[in-house]
Each structure stands twice: as C-alpha cells, then as structure tokens.
Design a protein around this motif. Structure first.
Motif, PDB file in Angstrom:
ATOM      1  N   PHE A 145     -17.159 -11.385  -2.486  1.00 37.56           N
ATOM      2  CA  PHE A 145     -17.651 -10.009  -2.569  1.00 37.56           C
ATOM      3  C   PHE A 145     -16.649  -8.996  -3.122  1.00 37.56           C
ATOM      4  O   PHE A 145     -16.961  -7.809  -3.159  1.00 37.56           O
ATOM      5  CB  PHE A 145     -18.103  -9.548  -1.179  1.00 37.56           C
ATOM      6  N   GLY A 146     -15.455  -9.429  -3.527  1.00 37.58           N
ATOM      7  CA  GLY A 146     -14.521  -8.499  -4.144  1.00 37.58           C
ATOM      8  C   GLY A 146     -13.369  -8.105  -3.238  1.00 37.58           C
ATOM      9  O   GLY A 146     -13.275  -8.502  -2.077  1.00 37.58           O
TER      10      GLY A 146
ATOM     11  N   ALA B  70     -24.484 -22.117  -5.858  1.00 36.58           N
ATOM     12  CA  ALA B  70     -24.705 -21.426  -7.126  1.00 36.58           C
ATOM     13  C   ALA B  70     -23.699 -21.833  -8.191  1.00 36.58           C
ATOM     14  O   ALA B  70     -24.055 -22.089  -9.345  1.00 36.58           O
ATOM     15  CB  ALA B  70     -24.651 -19.915  -6.901  1.00 36.58           C
ATOM     16  N   LYS B  71     -22.414 -21.922  -7.834  1.00 30.50           N
ATOM     17  CA  LYS B  71     -21.350 -22.173  -8.807  1.00 30.50           C
ATOM     18  C   LYS B  71     -21.120 -23.654  -9.093  1.00 30.50           C
ATOM     19  O   LYS B  71     -20.649 -24.020 -10.169  1.00 30.50           O
ATOM     20  CB  LYS B  71     -20.040 -21.546  -8.293  1.00 30.50           C
ATOM     21  N   LYS B  72     -21.405 -24.502  -8.090  1.00 31.69           N
ATOM     22  CA  LYS B  72     -21.164 -25.942  -8.228  1.00 31.69           C
ATOM     23  C   LYS B  72     -19.761 -26.229  -8.772  1.00 31.69           C
ATOM     24  O   LYS B  72     -19.593 -26.845  -9.816  1.00 31.69           O
ATOM     25  CB  LYS B  72     -22.222 -26.588  -9.131  1.00 31.69           C
TER      26      LYS B  72
ATOM     27  N   SER C 141     -18.721  -6.670 -10.389  1.00 36.78           N
ATOM     28  CA  SER C 141     -19.110  -6.621  -8.986  1.00 36.78           C
ATOM     29  C   SER C 141     -20.549  -7.065  -8.749  1.00 36.78           C
ATOM     30  O   SER C 141     -20.893  -7.505  -7.673  1.00 36.78           O
ATOM     31  CB  SER C 141     -18.929  -5.191  -8.458  1.00 36.78           C
ATOM     32  N   ILE C 142     -21.387  -6.935  -9.784  1.00 37.28           N
ATOM     33  CA  ILE C 142     -22.778  -7.345  -9.631  1.00 37.28           C
ATOM     34  C   ILE C 142     -22.911  -8.860  -9.477  1.00 37.28           C
ATOM     35  O   ILE C 142     -23.972  -9.369  -9.145  1.00 37.28           O
ATOM     36  CB  ILE C 142     -23.605  -6.857 -10.842  1.00 37.28           C
ATOM     37  N   SER C 143     -21.816  -9.581  -9.718  1.00 37.12           N
ATOM     38  CA  SER C 143     -21.867 -11.037  -9.669  1.00 37.12           C
ATOM     39  C   SER C 143     -22.302 -11.558  -8.305  1.00 37.12           C
ATOM     40  O   SER C 143     -22.904 -12.623  -8.219  1.00 37.12           O
ATOM     41  CB  SER C 143     -20.502 -11.636 -10.025  1.00 37.12           C
ATOM     42  N   ALA C 144     -21.994 -10.826  -7.220  1.00 40.88           N
ATOM     43  CA  ALA C 144     -22.420 -11.268  -5.891  1.00 40.88           C
ATOM     44  C   ALA C 144     -23.936 -11.386  -5.840  1.00 40.88           C
ATOM     45  O   ALA C 144     -24.485 -12.365  -5.326  1.00 40.88           O
ATOM     46  CB  ALA C 144     -21.924 -10.301  -4.829  1.00 40.88           C
ATOM     47  N   ARG C 145     -24.619 -10.394  -6.402  1.00 39.03           N
ATOM     48  CA  ARG C 145     -26.078 -10.456  -6.434  1.00 39.03           C
ATOM     49  C   ARG C 145     -26.546 -11.619  -7.296  1.00 39.03           C
ATOM     50  O   ARG C 145     -27.507 -12.316  -6.952  1.00 39.03           O
ATOM     51  CB  ARG C 145     -26.642  -9.143  -6.973  1.00 39.03           C
ATOM     52  N   ARG C 146     -25.851 -11.843  -8.385  1.00 37.55           N
ATOM     53  CA  ARG C 146     -26.259 -12.899  -9.304  1.00 37.55           C
ATOM     54  C   ARG C 146     -26.102 -14.281  -8.691  1.00 37.55           C
ATOM     55  O   ARG C 146     -26.999 -15.118  -8.788  1.00 37.55           O
ATOM     56  CB  ARG C 146     -25.464 -12.793 -10.612  1.00 37.55           C
ATOM     57  N   TRP C 147     -24.929 -14.528  -8.050  1.00 39.59           N
ATOM     58  CA  TRP C 147     -24.773 -15.870  -7.489  1.00 39.59           C
ATOM     59  C   TRP C 147     -25.670 -16.086  -6.284  1.00 39.59           C
ATOM     60  O   TRP C 147     -26.069 -17.221  -5.996  1.00 39.59           O
ATOM     61  CB  TRP C 147     -23.312 -16.213  -7.203  1.00 39.59           C
TER      62      TRP C 147
ATOM     63  N   ALA D 154     -28.221 -19.128  -6.081  1.00 43.73           N
ATOM     64  CA  ALA D 154     -28.209 -20.030  -4.934  1.00 43.73           C
ATOM     65  C   ALA D 154     -29.621 -20.262  -4.403  1.00 43.73           C
ATOM     66  O   ALA D 154     -29.995 -21.396  -4.081  1.00 43.73           O
ATOM     67  CB  ALA D 154     -27.316 -19.461  -3.832  1.00 43.73           C
ATOM     68  N   PHE D 155     -30.415 -19.210  -4.313  1.00 46.81           N
ATOM     69  CA  PHE D 155     -31.761 -19.357  -3.763  1.00 46.81           C
ATOM     70  C   PHE D 155     -32.728 -20.043  -4.732  1.00 46.81           C
ATOM     71  O   PHE D 155     -33.825 -20.412  -4.332  1.00 46.81           O
ATOM     72  CB  PHE D 155     -32.311 -17.993  -3.340  1.00 46.81           C
ATOM     73  N   LYS D 156     -32.307 -20.204  -5.982  1.00 51.29           N
ATOM     74  CA  LYS D 156     -33.134 -20.939  -6.944  1.00 51.29           C
ATOM     75  C   LYS D 156     -32.861 -22.438  -6.907  1.00 51.29           C
ATOM     76  O   LYS D 156     -33.600 -23.214  -7.514  1.00 51.29           O
ATOM     77  CB  LYS D 156     -32.875 -20.419  -8.361  1.00 51.29           C
ATOM     78  N   THR D 157     -31.799 -22.849  -6.189  1.00 52.37           N
ATOM     79  CA  THR D 157     -31.416 -24.258  -6.203  1.00 52.37           C
ATOM     80  C   THR D 157     -32.375 -25.140  -5.408  1.00 52.37           C
ATOM     81  O   THR D 157     -32.246 -26.366  -5.447  1.00 52.37           O
ATOM     82  CB  THR D 157     -29.995 -24.440  -5.632  1.00 52.37           C
ATOM     83  N   TYR D 158     -33.326 -24.539  -4.671  1.00 53.37           N
ATOM     84  CA  TYR D 158     -34.289 -25.367  -3.940  1.00 53.37           C
ATOM     85  C   TYR D 158     -35.100 -26.242  -4.893  1.00 53.37           C
ATOM     86  O   TYR D 158     -35.682 -27.247  -4.489  1.00 53.37           O
ATOM     87  CB  TYR D 158     -35.223 -24.483  -3.109  1.00 53.37           C
ATOM     88  N   ARG D 159     -35.114 -25.869  -6.164  1.00 56.21           N
ATOM     89  CA  ARG D 159     -35.859 -26.640  -7.151  1.00 56.21           C
ATOM     90  C   ARG D 159     -35.141 -27.936  -7.528  1.00 56.21           C
ATOM     91  O   ARG D 159     -35.736 -28.807  -8.163  1.00 56.21           O
ATOM     92  CB  ARG D 159     -36.056 -25.812  -8.434  1.00 56.21           C
ATOM     93  N   ASN D 160     -33.876 -28.055  -7.149  1.00 60.44           N
ATOM     94  CA  ASN D 160     -33.067 -29.179  -7.629  1.00 60.44           C
ATOM     95  C   ASN D 160     -33.177 -30.435  -6.763  1.00 60.44           C
ATOM     96  O   ASN D 160     -32.588 -31.457  -7.101  1.00 60.44           O
ATOM     97  CB  ASN D 160     -31.595 -28.765  -7.714  1.00 60.44           C
TER      98      ASN D 160
END
Length: 498
Positions: free
Chosen positions: A124-125, A412-414, A430-436, A440-446
C-alpha cells in the motif's frame, strides 16, 4: 543503498556482461531495473546476521508463541465452552500458520524485507509502512513489558513478596537490557530460547499433572461438595466470547515477527520446515495442557494458570518457568529494538560492522525499548486489560489482515524466485493497490487452487476485522467494569502481584 531505495537502476545489459560494447546505442542507454538486494551481506561484515539454523528458527517460533498466552488459555475454554473453545483455537492456529507461512517465505521473493512494515509498503505504499511499523514496534515493546511484568509475578511468588513489585520489574528490565544488548543476532538468542521453551513447557506440565492428581481444586472450598461448572458449550455474552477469542489469538499472535526470523536464517528456504515443527508443537502442547487443567479445575482456574494447583506447586512451577519468562522479555525486547536498528542503519556499512555508530544505535534501541516497556507496565493501571486491548486492535492486523492481503497480492502478481524479478517490482503508482486487488479477485477463473487461496485470504481479512471490532468492544467493557468495581490499582505500585 538507502532504505527507501529498494531497487537499483543500471544501464546497458548489466554489470556482468562487459558493459555496452556489444549493444546498440538505444540498448546501451536503456535503463534496466535490477532486483532488490538482500538486506544482509552474507559474505562480508563483522556481524553475521544470517546464522540461524532451521532448528534454531523452529525454537524461536515456539518461544514467540508459547509464553504469556499459554498461561491464560484454559480460562478461554470455560468462557467459550470446551468443544467450541478447542475448535476456535484450531481455526485460529490454522489461520496463524498460513499467516506465518506467508510472512516467513515472503523474503524469498522480496529479500529486502525485514519486518511487516516492509510488506505493508509493498502492498500500500510508504505511508502504510510508517503506520504499520510504528504499531508493530509498540506491540513488540508492550509484549516485552508484559514479559517483564510476568517475571515480576514469578519473583513475587518465589520471595513471598520480598520487596516492592516495581523493583522486580526494574530488575527484569535491566536483565533484558544487558542480555539482549549482548546478543545482536537471533542466532545467539535462539540458544537462550531452548532454555526458555524447556522451562515454560516443564512448568505448565507440572501444573497440569498436579491438577490431574489432586482430589479437589486448590481454589475450591476445603469441605463440602464442589461444582466445577465445566461447560461443553458456551454460556457467555458476545463481549465475553470475543474477549476469549482475542486471548486465544494473542496466544498464537507472533506471526508478524517471522519476517525477522526468516531474515536471519542460514537457509530461508527451510523456513516452512521450521514453521511446521514449531507450530505443531505449540498447538498440541497448548490443547493437551489446557484440556487437562480445565477438565480438573473447571471454574476454579487461576490466572495465570500456574497458580491453579496450589501454593507449593505454584512456587515450583514459577521457579522452573522463571528462565523462560526472562527469555520472553529478552526475545521480544531484542526483536523490537532490532526493528529500529535495521531501519536506521539499513543500506549503510554500519549495519554489519563493529563501528561506534553500529554499537551506539544498537545500545540506544535496546535501552529505549526496555525503558518504554517498563514505563508502560508501571503507568497503565489496568495493564492486563490494556494488553488485551492492544492485542485485539493489533494482533489481527499481523495475523489476519496484512497476511490476507499479501495472499491476494501474490495471487495477482504471481512472483517467482528467479534472479530476474522485474515483473515482481512494485513500480506502479499509488493506484496499483486497487489494480492488484482487482487482478487478485479475477483469479477465480484460473482453477480451484486459486479459488481456495482467494477464499482463505478473504476469510483471514474478514475474521481479522471481526476480532478487531468485537475484541476491542469487549475489552473496553472489561476496563469500564474494573473502574466501576474500584479494582484498578495506582501507577508505579508496590502491591503484591503474586
């Protein structure tokens, strides 16, 4: 390299490719970001901060976890009920084991890390690092102070309150300063931890066996029938239950310190082995001893539990546990002081050299830590409840919330353990926290593995927040009740604490 410079920038193909002789002009001037370097230099330096074996790491983990909390665990079974109490403890043990795994192995991917504050910065910085680091240090110093206070209880018990309780705390404080300052690396402290663990374990087993063989609890009426009031299921209010859960988490709440243990290991890749050995021993011992004591004593439990088998066994147990209690104060003071020591000297030649600056910073860090712990112990009139309040507010951050977010970050980063780790570097704004978090929540597809890790991370974060809210509320009610009953003592008190 300064503390804020986690990454170095070079030009061309790198330092080992002979420069830019074989590269085009554009390639020659293209910046190449190198992976962050390990905090400690394994080859040079007067002080070797990387000498802890995996066995030493296992005993450090055990000593961090089996100390003050183990003595209050049986009473949580009475509040939560025996079966729910054990189930809750096992769930918390699994949660803190996952947290310990994440914290202890994170340095294999980000070797610049030394504390959970560094992890907060990665997530988070810099602002998060400063806030988390300050809270982390206060927590460590308070637990060190609690170790000093418990040692003073032991000395009061053994001497039949031979002198003012404040003197006993001061003596323990001085001992923690001298011993802790003399051992700058955790390798040396790990040897003390063997003695500390042995003393605590033998003492609690003596108490358990004495309780098992006694005809009636020492605190029960000497004649007539007794009611142990052993509860298979809970009979408590929400606030009482949350206070008990917070106490159980405090028993297993050292996960945040595992960054430091891993950082000083000879082979950090063996940390998981150390964690499994240490954590398994802790969980089995705590459940066995607490079940025996509660099953035989019931509602007549003493706090701490070493006093549950009567005055004679209490003295014997405290006498055997005394070295372990001193080591608790030394160990937590050492790790707290090491936090500031590393923060101040990171990236300088003084970190591992026997210079005046090195020794001045180290001695000052230890001195400030033990004095802070001593002052808090003596100034706060309801220290037990205050420690529970700090545990409810802080422990879940280190055992649930931040490790849970670290799991999401890794999803998210693997990251990999390869030398070239450009893809792992947190170079986004700083917006990277929101991005990762979104990634992360999209990885359920994997696949199902990602779903399991995602579920565990969410469970850790949500339960951590619940414990913070519920545990804090419960502890505040206990503090308020103490004031209403007039049981709050004065500051710098000489009252017998045995």
């Amino acid at each position: 390299m300064k503390e804020t410079e986690k990454y170095t920038v070079q030009y061309g193909h790198g330092v080992d490719d002979g420069g830019c002789h074989d590269a085009t002009a554009s390639e020659c001037h293209k910046p190449v970001v190198q992976a962050p370097q390990d905090l400690f230099n394994h080859e040079r330096g007067d002080v070797d901060f990387c000498g802890v074996s995996w066995q030493g790491a296992a005993i450090l983990i055990t000593k961090f976890q089996i100390g003050l909390g183990a003595l209050s665990l049986p009473s949580t079974f009475h509040i939560l009920g025996f079966f729910p109490g054990i189930l809750c403890f096992i769930i918390l043990a699994l949660t803190t084991t996952v947290a310990g795994y994440v914290c202890g192995n994170a340095r294999q991917y980000y070797p610049h890390m030394y504390s959970i504050g560094d992890a907060a910065e990665l997530l988070f910085g810099k602002g998060a690092r400063e806030l988390t680091g300050a809270i982390y240090y206060i927590y460590l110093a308070l637990v060190a102070g609690a170790g000093m206070l418990t040692t003073s209880v032991a000395l009061n018990t053994l001497s039949d309150h031979g002198t003012c309780s404040m003197v006993f705390v001061a003596v323990t404080c001085a001992g923690a300063f001298v011993i802790g300052t003399g051992f700058r690396s955790l390798e040396k402290v790990s040897w003390l931890s063997w003695i500390g663990v042995a003393g605590i374990v033998v003492a609690i087993w003596i108490t358990a066996i004495a309780c098992l063989t006694s005809s009636r609890p020492a605190a029960a009426p000497s004649t007539g029938p007794i009611n142990l009031d052993i509860r298979a299921f809970p009979n408590a209010t929400f606030s009482q239950a949350m206070a008990a859960v917070s106490n159980q988490l405090f028993t297993l709440g050292a996960s945040g310190t595992f960054f430091s243990v891993s950082a000083e290991m000879k082979k950090p890749d063996l940390f998981t082995r150390s964690l499994i050995c240490g954590q398994s021993f802790i969980v089995i011992t705590n459940i066995a001893v607490s079940s025996i004591i509660y099953g035989k004593i019931g509602q007549y439990l003493a706090s701490p539990a070493l006093g549950s088998a009567g005055p004679l066994i209490k003295k014997i147990s405290y006498g055997i546990a005394l070295p372990g209690l001193v080591v608790t104060a030394v160990l937590w003071s050492h790790v707290a002081a090491k936090y500031w020591f590393v923060r101040i000297l990171r990236g300088t030649p003084h970190l591992q050299s026997n210079t005046v600056v090195h020794w001045s910073v180290w001695i000052a860090s230890m001195f400030v830590t033990v004095v802070f712990g001593f002052v808090i112990v003596e100034v706060v009139p309801f220290f037990d409840s205050f420690l529970s309040l700090v545990g409810a507010l802080v422990n879940p951050v280190f055992t649930n919330i931040l490790p849970g977010f670290m799991l999401l970050y890794f999803l998210a980063k693997k990251p990999t353990k390869a030398v070239d780790r450009i893809q792992n570097m947190d170079t986004e704004p700083s917006i990277s926290a929101r991005r990762w978090l979104q990634e992360a929540f999209k990885t359920y597809r994997n696949g199902w593995k990602e779903v399991v890790v995602l579920s565990v991370a969410c469970f850790m974060i949500l339960t951590g927040m619940l414990i913070i809210v519920g545990g804090t509320y419960a502890t505040v009610l206990v503090i308020q009740a103490s004031y209403d009953e007039g049981s709050v003592s004065g500051v710098f008190s000489c009252v017998d604490s045995s």
